[in-house]
Design a protein around this motif. Structure first.
Motif, PDB file in Angstrom:
ATOM      1  N   GLN A  29       0.911  -1.314  -0.040  1.00  0.00           N
ATOM      2  CA  GLN A  29      -0.125  -0.132  -0.235  1.00  0.00           C
ATOM      3  C   GLN A  29       1.044   1.214  -0.124  1.00  0.00           C
ATOM      4  O   GLN A  29       0.622   2.131  -0.812  1.00  0.00           O
ATOM      5  CB  GLN A  29      -0.986  -0.005   1.165  1.00  0.00           C
TER       6      GLN A  29
ATOM      7  N   LYS B 282      -5.128  -1.035  -1.796  1.00  0.00           N
ATOM      8  CA  LYS B 282      -5.371   0.401  -1.243  1.00  0.00           C
ATOM      9  C   LYS B 282      -4.260   0.971  -1.735  1.00  0.00           C
ATOM     10  O   LYS B 282      -3.092   0.657  -1.711  1.00  0.00           O
ATOM     11  CB  LYS B 282      -5.955   0.420   0.289  1.00  0.00           C
TER      12      LYS B 282
ATOM     13  N   ASN C  12       5.499   9.407  10.039  1.00  0.00           N
ATOM     14  CA  ASN C  12       5.047   8.145   9.968  1.00  0.00           C
ATOM     15  C   ASN C  12       6.447   7.300   9.776  1.00  0.00           C
ATOM     16  O   ASN C  12       6.778   6.336  10.488  1.00  0.00           O
ATOM     17  CB  ASN C  12       4.052   7.773   8.936  1.00  0.00           C
TER      18      ASN C  12
ATOM     19  N   SER D  57      -8.868   1.171  14.845  1.00  0.00           N
ATOM     20  CA  SER D  57      -7.908   0.826  13.804  1.00  0.00           C
ATOM     21  C   SER D  57      -7.796  -0.728  14.038  1.00  0.00           C
ATOM     22  O   SER D  57      -7.805  -1.369  14.939  1.00  0.00           O
ATOM     23  CB  SER D  57      -6.710   1.357  14.107  1.00  0.00           C
TER      24      SER D  57
ATOM     25  N   HIS E  20      -5.545  -2.967  12.493  1.00  0.00           N
ATOM     26  CA  HIS E  20      -4.274  -3.664  12.390  1.00  0.00           C
ATOM     27  C   HIS E  20      -3.275  -3.182  13.474  1.00  0.00           C
ATOM     28  O   HIS E  20      -2.101  -3.679  13.513  1.00  0.00           O
ATOM     29  CB  HIS E  20      -3.741  -3.582  11.120  1.00  0.00           C
TER      30      HIS E  20
ATOM     31  N   LYS F  53       4.665  -1.088  13.133  1.00  0.00           N
ATOM     32  CA  LYS F  53       4.344   0.414  13.145  1.00  0.00           C
ATOM     33  C   LYS F  53       4.765   0.681  14.509  1.00  0.00           C
ATOM     34  O   LYS F  53       4.766  -0.103  15.655  1.00  0.00           O
ATOM     35  CB  LYS F  53       2.693   0.448  13.520  1.00  0.00           C
TER      36      LYS F  53
ATOM     37  N   ASN G  59      -1.698   5.506  15.148  1.00  0.00           N
ATOM     38  CA  ASN G  59      -2.557   6.222  14.208  1.00  0.00           C
ATOM     39  C   ASN G  59      -2.637   7.667  14.893  1.00  0.00           C
ATOM     40  O   ASN G  59      -2.203   8.712  14.451  1.00  0.00           O
ATOM     41  CB  ASN G  59      -3.767   6.025  13.615  1.00  0.00           C
TER      42      ASN G  59
HETATM   43  N1  FAQ Z   1      -5.407   5.672   3.399  1.00  0.00           N
HETATM   44  O1  FAQ Z   1      -5.908  -0.666  10.915  1.00  0.00           O
HETATM   45  P1  FAQ Z   1      -5.547   0.718  10.140  1.00  0.00           P
HETATM   46  C1  FAQ Z   1       3.353   9.502   1.097  1.00  0.00           C
HETATM   47  C2  FAQ Z   1      -6.605   1.462   5.669  1.00  0.00           C
HETATM   48  S1  FAQ Z   1       3.346   7.849   1.443  1.00  0.00           S
HETATM   49  C3  FAQ Z   1      -5.687   4.564   2.870  1.00  0.00           C
HETATM   50  O2  FAQ Z   1      -5.170   1.588  11.058  1.00  0.00           O
HETATM   51  P2  FAQ Z   1      -2.882   0.382   9.431  1.00  0.00           P
HETATM   52  C4  FAQ Z   1       4.679   9.959   0.205  1.00  0.00           C
HETATM   53  C5  FAQ Z   1      -6.068   0.420   6.000  1.00  0.00           C
HETATM   54  O3  FAQ Z   1      -4.956   0.143   5.022  1.00  0.00           O
HETATM   55  C6  FAQ Z   1       1.784   7.909   2.167  1.00  0.00           C
HETATM   56  N2  FAQ Z   1      -6.182   3.648   3.659  1.00  0.00           N
HETATM   57  O4  FAQ Z   1      -4.317   0.293   9.073  1.00  0.00           O
HETATM   58  C7  FAQ Z   1       4.094  11.026  -0.635  1.00  0.00           C
HETATM   59  C8  FAQ Z   1      -6.865  -0.564   6.575  1.00  0.00           C
HETATM   60  O5  FAQ Z   1      -7.359  -1.244   5.225  1.00  0.00           O
HETATM   61  P3  FAQ Z   1      -7.035  -2.857   5.050  1.00  0.00           P
HETATM   62  C9  FAQ Z   1       1.297   6.387   2.748  1.00  0.00           C
HETATM   63  C10 FAQ Z   1      -5.861   3.557   4.792  1.00  0.00           C
HETATM   64  O6  FAQ Z   1      -2.167  -0.295   8.151  1.00  0.00           O
HETATM   65  C11 FAQ Z   1       4.091  12.501  -0.452  1.00  0.00           C
HETATM   66  C12 FAQ Z   1      -7.984   0.165   7.077  1.00  0.00           C
HETATM   67  O7  FAQ Z   1      -7.852   1.291   6.651  1.00  0.00           O
HETATM   68  N3  FAQ Z   1       2.246   6.115   3.511  1.00  0.00           N
HETATM   69  O8  FAQ Z   1       2.611  10.289   1.390  1.00  0.00           O
HETATM   70  C13 FAQ Z   1      -5.219   4.869   5.294  1.00  0.00           C
HETATM   71  O9  FAQ Z   1      -2.771  -0.231  10.676  1.00  0.00           O
HETATM   72  C14 FAQ Z   1       3.770  13.271  -1.195  1.00  0.00           C
HETATM   73  C15 FAQ Z   1      -7.887   0.200   8.562  1.00  0.00           C
HETATM   74  O10 FAQ Z   1      -6.620   0.988   9.180  1.00  0.00           O
HETATM   75  C16 FAQ Z   1       2.255   4.601   3.986  1.00  0.00           C
HETATM   76  O11 FAQ Z   1       1.633   3.921   3.398  1.00  0.00           O
HETATM   77  C17 FAQ Z   1      -5.078   5.589   4.521  1.00  0.00           C
HETATM   78  N4  FAQ Z   1      -4.550   7.076   5.070  1.00  0.00           N
HETATM   79  O12 FAQ Z   1      -2.247   2.026   9.646  1.00  0.00           O
HETATM   80  C18 FAQ Z   1       4.354  10.763  -1.970  1.00  0.00           C
HETATM   81  C19 FAQ Z   1       3.099   4.220   5.394  1.00  0.00           C
HETATM   82  N5  FAQ Z   1      -5.384   4.568   6.864  1.00  0.00           N
HETATM   83  O13 FAQ Z   1      -5.804  -2.906   4.499  1.00  0.00           O
HETATM   84  C20 FAQ Z   1       3.739  11.593  -3.056  1.00  0.00           C
HETATM   85  C21 FAQ Z   1       3.038   2.915   5.676  1.00  0.00           C
HETATM   86  C22 FAQ Z   1      -5.578   3.426   6.979  1.00  0.00           C
HETATM   87  O14 FAQ Z   1      -7.405  -3.728   6.156  1.00  0.00           O
HETATM   88  C23 FAQ Z   1       3.570  13.045  -2.439  1.00  0.00           C
HETATM   89  N6  FAQ Z   1       1.442   2.622   6.332  1.00  0.00           N
HETATM   90  N7  FAQ Z   1      -6.103   2.878   6.068  1.00  0.00           N
HETATM   91  O15 FAQ Z   1      -8.193  -3.150   3.897  1.00  0.00           O
HETATM   92  C24 FAQ Z   1       1.141   2.957   7.489  1.00  0.00           C
HETATM   93  O16 FAQ Z   1       2.078   3.226   8.403  1.00  0.00           O
HETATM   94  C25 FAQ Z   1      -0.172   2.192   7.969  1.00  0.00           C
HETATM   95  O17 FAQ Z   1      -0.618   1.421   6.727  1.00  0.00           O
HETATM   96  C26 FAQ Z   1      -1.306   3.286   8.221  1.00  0.00           C
HETATM   97  C27 FAQ Z   1      -2.631   2.668   8.368  1.00  0.00           C
HETATM   98  C28 FAQ Z   1      -0.577   4.254   9.245  1.00  0.00           C
HETATM   99  C29 FAQ Z   1      -1.390   4.308   7.051  1.00  0.00           C
END
Ligand code: FAQ
Length: 317
Positions: free
Chosen positions: A47, A113, A142, A212, A214, A224, A228
């Motif tokens: 993701q 996603k 993050n 949340s 996960h 993590k 969040n």
């Molecule tokens: N958007 O249980 P949690 C960037 C989903 S990089 C979409 O809290 P988790 C660079 C989640 O997947 C930005 N979906 O989930 C840049 C789960 O769905 P699932 C990305 C979201 O994983 C800058 C459900 O909701 N960063 O911006 C979102 O523990 C400028 C339940 O949620 C990362 O990916 C959301 N915001 O925590 C590029 C960092 N939030 O899969 C270009 C890594 C939640 O069960 C220009 N990821 N969901 O169907 C993470 O740290 C974590 O995955 C979170 C979510 C904190 C995003």
């Protein structure tokens, strides 16, 4: 913790694995790991990779319209960096056994996603400035935390990404300062961009901890490193004062820092969040259509690269 998923794991190996994590050791691709750890990491890293690719689209459309040569050069370099981050992250996810091709297929078919925030339109140059400064800022909060996590390949990718993101942040801040201290029209444009992006920005950090799905599992296994809510709080603490410093406002009358150091804010519409991450946001269809077209147009390049027997023809001149 999803106990059902762990029921068929070897309890001794599971304990050793958890002890290693507790001691702060890194888990590497060849090491034993529970199936749930692998599954969760693939989900999250994939993701994240998709978010970098799709995230380059709203800013990418501003390259041709960036105000001036220097801004154009800088934005072009930033967008290239974001795509490079996706490459690093896809490689990290591949170490866990899912192929890059499958990840791309899952993205363009809408199965996977990616970050909610990139499904909103960047109407003006100020929107692009908001992304470069504040979305990058959110990403850094993050990623700096998670780079100290447990899975070696993801942590190493994040460390490198954070160095580049820090540059983006400076570029974005410079852009916003320029707008906020420019003409009345520039300042108004910047304010309108903040008004448009504030709620999606709050959602960017994921749903509140209490709902949340996960967080508990991922924090136990140090994938993590911040919840969040804690990441959101850290972002507010670092960037709200900087926004106010520029005499810009935030569209939330409730927003304030309480005596206990915690920020109070109006909850964004979490129903809207669900719709957006499940494919029904203002730009989801457009974003995926662009990716699909890029995939189709790039097919001949991939096919050419995949022909190891092809002979190299020396150019005549
Ligand atoms: N958007 O249980 P949690 C960037 C989903 S990089 C979409 O809290 P988790 C660079 C989640 O997947 C930005 N979906 O989930 C840049 C789960 O769905 P699932 C990305 C979201 O994983 C800058 C459900 O909701 N960063 O911006 C979102 O523990 C400028 C339940 O949620 C990362 O990916 C959301 N915001 O925590 C590029 C960092 N939030 O899969 C270009 C890594 C939640 O069960 C220009 N990821 N969901 O169907 C993470 O740290 C974590 O995955 C979170 C979510 C904190 C995003």
């Amino acid at each position: 913790m999803s106990k059902d998923f762990l029921a068929d794991e070897d309890p001794v190996k599971l304990q050793e694995f958890e002890d290693r994590i507790e001691r702060g050791e890194k888990i590497e691709p060849v090491d034993w790991m529970p199936k749930l750890y692998r599954k969760q990491l693939i989900r999250m890293i994939e993701q994240h990779a998709h978010s970098e690719i799709i995230g380059s689209l709203p800013e990418g459309t501003w390259i041709t319209r960036a105000p001036g040569f220097k801004r154009k050069l800088a934005l072009m370099a930033k967008v290239q960096d974001e795509v490079g981050h996706a490459q690093l992250l896809y490689s990290a996810a591949e170490t866990l056994g899912k192929s890059r091709e499958q990840m791309i297929v899952d993205l363009i078919n809408g199965k996977s996603k990616y970050s909610n925030i990139f499904n909103y339109p960047a109407y003006t140059w100020a929107d692009s400035c908001f992304i470069s400064w504040l979305v990058d800022a959110g990403a850094i909060v993050n990623q700096v935390a998670n780079s100290r996590g447990s899975y070696g390949p993801y942590c190493r990718a994040l460390e490198r990404i954070c160095v580049e993101e820090a540059f983006h942040l400076k570029y974005g801040h410079h852009c916003v300062i320029h707008m906020a201290t420019g003409t009345d029209i520039q300042k108004k444009m910047m304010q309108e961009a903040i008004n448009r992006w504030w709620k999606p920005m709050l959602m960017f950090f994921g749903p509140p901890d209490k709902i949340s799905a996960h967080t508990e599992t991922l924090m136990k296994w140090k994938v993590k490193m911040l919840s969040n809510d804690d990441t959101r709080q850290q972002f507010l603490g670092m960037y709200v004062p900087k926004i106010w410093e520029l005499d810009l406002t935030i569209p939330d009358e409730k927003l304030r820092k309480n005596d206990d150091g915690k920020w109070e804010y109006t909850e964004p519409d979490w129903e809207e969040f669900k719709r957006v991450i499940n494919g029904d946001g203002p730009c989801n269809a457009e974003r995926l259509a662009v990716r699909r077209t890029a995939e189709e147009r790039g097919r001949w390049v991939r096919e050419a690269l995949n022909r190891p027997k092809a002979t190299y023809v020396t150019p005549l001149a």
